[in-house]
Design an enzyme around this catalytic site. Structure first.
Site, PDB file in Angstrom:
ATOM      1  N   ASP A 141      -6.541   0.704  -1.341  1.00 63.97           N
ATOM      2  CA  ASP A 141      -5.108   0.434  -1.514  1.00 63.97           C
ATOM      3  C   ASP A 141      -4.840   0.060  -2.974  1.00 63.97           C
ATOM      4  O   ASP A 141      -5.606  -0.674  -3.590  1.00 63.97           O
ATOM      5  CB  ASP A 141      -4.683  -0.714  -0.589  1.00 63.97           C
ATOM      6  CG  ASP A 141      -3.174  -0.815  -0.465  1.00 63.97           C
ATOM      7  OD1 ASP A 141      -2.641  -0.497   0.613  1.00 63.97           O
ATOM      8  OD2 ASP A 141      -2.515  -1.206  -1.461  1.00 63.97           O
TER       9      ASP A 141
ATOM     10  N   ASN B 242       1.606   0.041  10.334  1.00 63.67           N
ATOM     11  CA  ASN B 242       3.035  -0.266  10.406  1.00 63.67           C
ATOM     12  C   ASN B 242       3.806   0.984  10.808  1.00 63.67           C
ATOM     13  O   ASN B 242       3.578   2.067  10.258  1.00 63.67           O
ATOM     14  CB  ASN B 242       3.520  -0.769   9.045  1.00 63.67           C
ATOM     15  CG  ASN B 242       2.892  -2.095   8.673  1.00 63.67           C
ATOM     16  OD1 ASN B 242       2.843  -3.021   9.482  1.00 63.67           O
ATOM     17  ND2 ASN B 242       2.388  -2.205   7.450  1.00 63.67           N
TER      18      ASN B 242
ATOM     19  N   GLN C 124       7.124  -0.479   7.120  1.00 70.50           N
ATOM     20  CA  GLN C 124       6.342   0.702   6.713  1.00 70.50           C
ATOM     21  C   GLN C 124       6.956   1.264   5.432  1.00 70.50           C
ATOM     22  O   GLN C 124       8.163   1.534   5.379  1.00 70.50           O
ATOM     23  CB  GLN C 124       6.367   1.771   7.812  1.00 70.50           C
ATOM     24  CG  GLN C 124       5.517   2.988   7.444  1.00 70.50           C
ATOM     25  CD  GLN C 124       5.537   4.093   8.508  1.00 70.50           C
ATOM     26  OE1 GLN C 124       6.207   3.962   9.534  1.00 70.50           O
ATOM     27  NE2 GLN C 124       4.810   5.161   8.261  1.00 70.50           N
TER      28      GLN C 124
ATOM     29  N   HIS D 174      -1.075   5.683   8.428  1.00 68.54           N
ATOM     30  CA  HIS D 174      -2.254   5.096   7.792  1.00 68.54           C
ATOM     31  C   HIS D 174      -2.639   3.813   8.500  1.00 68.54           C
ATOM     32  O   HIS D 174      -1.802   3.081   9.005  1.00 68.54           O
ATOM     33  CB  HIS D 174      -2.022   4.829   6.302  1.00 68.54           C
ATOM     34  CG  HIS D 174      -0.780   4.062   5.994  1.00 68.54           C
ATOM     35  ND1 HIS D 174       0.476   4.640   6.005  1.00 68.54           N
ATOM     36  CD2 HIS D 174      -0.580   2.762   5.675  1.00 68.54           C
ATOM     37  CE1 HIS D 174       1.377   3.739   5.700  1.00 68.54           C
ATOM     38  NE2 HIS D 174       0.771   2.572   5.502  1.00 68.54           N
TER      39      HIS D 174
ATOM     40  N   HIS E 208      -4.626   0.284   7.723  1.00 65.83           N
ATOM     41  CA  HIS E 208      -5.192  -0.606   6.710  1.00 65.83           C
ATOM     42  C   HIS E 208      -6.459  -1.240   7.302  1.00 65.83           C
ATOM     43  O   HIS E 208      -6.403  -1.808   8.398  1.00 65.83           O
ATOM     44  CB  HIS E 208      -4.229  -1.753   6.390  1.00 65.83           C
ATOM     45  CG  HIS E 208      -2.893  -1.346   5.854  1.00 65.83           C
ATOM     46  ND1 HIS E 208      -2.546  -1.513   4.529  1.00 65.83           N
ATOM     47  CD2 HIS E 208      -1.799  -0.822   6.462  1.00 65.83           C
ATOM     48  CE1 HIS E 208      -1.299  -1.108   4.343  1.00 65.83           C
ATOM     49  NE2 HIS E 208      -0.814  -0.680   5.502  1.00 65.83           N
TER      50      HIS E 208
HETATM   51  P1  DGP Z   1       2.659   0.281   4.538  1.00 65.52           P
HETATM   52  O1  DGP Z   1       3.523  -0.846   4.067  1.00 65.52           O
HETATM   53  O2  DGP Z   1       1.920  -0.039   5.819  1.00 65.52           O
HETATM   54  O3  DGP Z   1       3.415   1.585   4.591  1.00 65.52           O
HETATM   55  O4  DGP Z   1       1.497   0.410   3.444  1.00 65.52           O
HETATM   56  C1  DGP Z   1       1.515   1.284   2.361  1.00 65.52           C
HETATM   57  C2  DGP Z   1       0.403   0.886   1.451  1.00 65.52           C
HETATM   58  O5  DGP Z   1       0.176   1.933   0.547  1.00 65.52           O
HETATM   59  C3  DGP Z   1       0.656  -0.368   0.603  1.00 65.52           C
HETATM   60  O6  DGP Z   1      -0.314  -1.366   0.943  1.00 65.52           O
HETATM   61  C4  DGP Z   1       0.471   0.087  -0.836  1.00 65.52           C
HETATM   62  C5  DGP Z   1      -0.227   1.416  -0.694  1.00 65.52           C
HETATM   63  N1  DGP Z   1       0.127   2.399  -1.695  1.00 65.52           N
HETATM   64  C6  DGP Z   1       1.386   2.783  -2.054  1.00 65.52           C
HETATM   65  N2  DGP Z   1       1.325   3.728  -3.006  1.00 65.52           N
HETATM   66  C7  DGP Z   1       0.008   3.948  -3.249  1.00 65.52           C
HETATM   67  C8  DGP Z   1      -0.682   4.829  -4.126  1.00 65.52           C
HETATM   68  O7  DGP Z   1      -0.118   5.618  -4.883  1.00 65.52           O
HETATM   69  N3  DGP Z   1      -2.046   4.770  -4.106  1.00 65.52           N
HETATM   70  C9  DGP Z   1      -2.720   3.923  -3.272  1.00 65.52           C
HETATM   71  N4  DGP Z   1      -4.039   3.940  -3.340  1.00 65.52           N
HETATM   72  N5  DGP Z   1      -2.099   3.089  -2.427  1.00 65.52           N
HETATM   73  C10 DGP Z   1      -0.748   3.106  -2.422  1.00 65.52           C
END
Ligand code: DGP
Length: 121
Positions: free
Chosen positions: A33, A91, A98, A104, A106
């Site tokens: 993340d 989420n 979300q 996805h 986590h």
């Molecule tokens: P959610 O809130 O459950 O939709 O989580 C989305 C997650 O994605 C959040 O913890 C941050 C992560 N995230 C957002 N953009 C990027 C990205 O460009 N690269 C990576 N590795 N993670 C990302």
């Protein structure tokens, strides 16, 4: 939720945005993340177009669902999250906040994670 192929994880899958890959195969990608909430914070995504867990569970075939969740466990072990414990979070929708509309999971680990939610009901 209709799948929007401009979402950031779709762009990662197309190689348009770099990621720190933990695991990659025909069906699944796992990567760190970008803003970790724990020492281990890995996202596991199916390569199919599912907008959230709700969409995945409702529309994917049972074998695909079973294989995906088995792979989540494999990846938890791969990153060492099983040693002291881990939490899985997914989420769906607005109340869950979300932020990326590609399903996805986590994997959070590497420290005591505290209670389930920061705020009470
Ligand atoms: P959610 O809130 O459950 O939709 O989580 C989305 C997650 O994605 C959040 O913890 C941050 C992560 N995230 C957002 N953009 C990027 C990205 O460009 N690269 C990576 N590795 N993670 C990302």
């Amino acid at each position: 939720m209709i799948y929007d192929s401009t979402n950031i994880f779709a762009r990662i899958l197309r190689g348009e945005i770099p990621n720190k890959t933990v695991y990659d195969d025909e069906h699944v990608l796992a990567f760190h993340d970008v803003s970790p909430a724990a020492p281990i914070h890995v996202l596991v995504i199916p390569k199919g177009e599912y907008s959230s867990f709700d969409d995945f569970a409702a529309t994917a075939n049972a074998l695909v669902i079973a294989q995906f969740f088995k792979k989540v466990q494999d990846i938890a072990v791969l990153v060492g999250a099983d040693k002291t414990g881990y939490r899985l979070v997914t989420n769906h929708g607005a109340d869950a906040a979300q932020s990326v509309a590609h399903f996805h999971i986590h994997i959070l680990a590497g420290k005591p994670l505290g209670s389930l939610l920061a705020e009470g009901a």
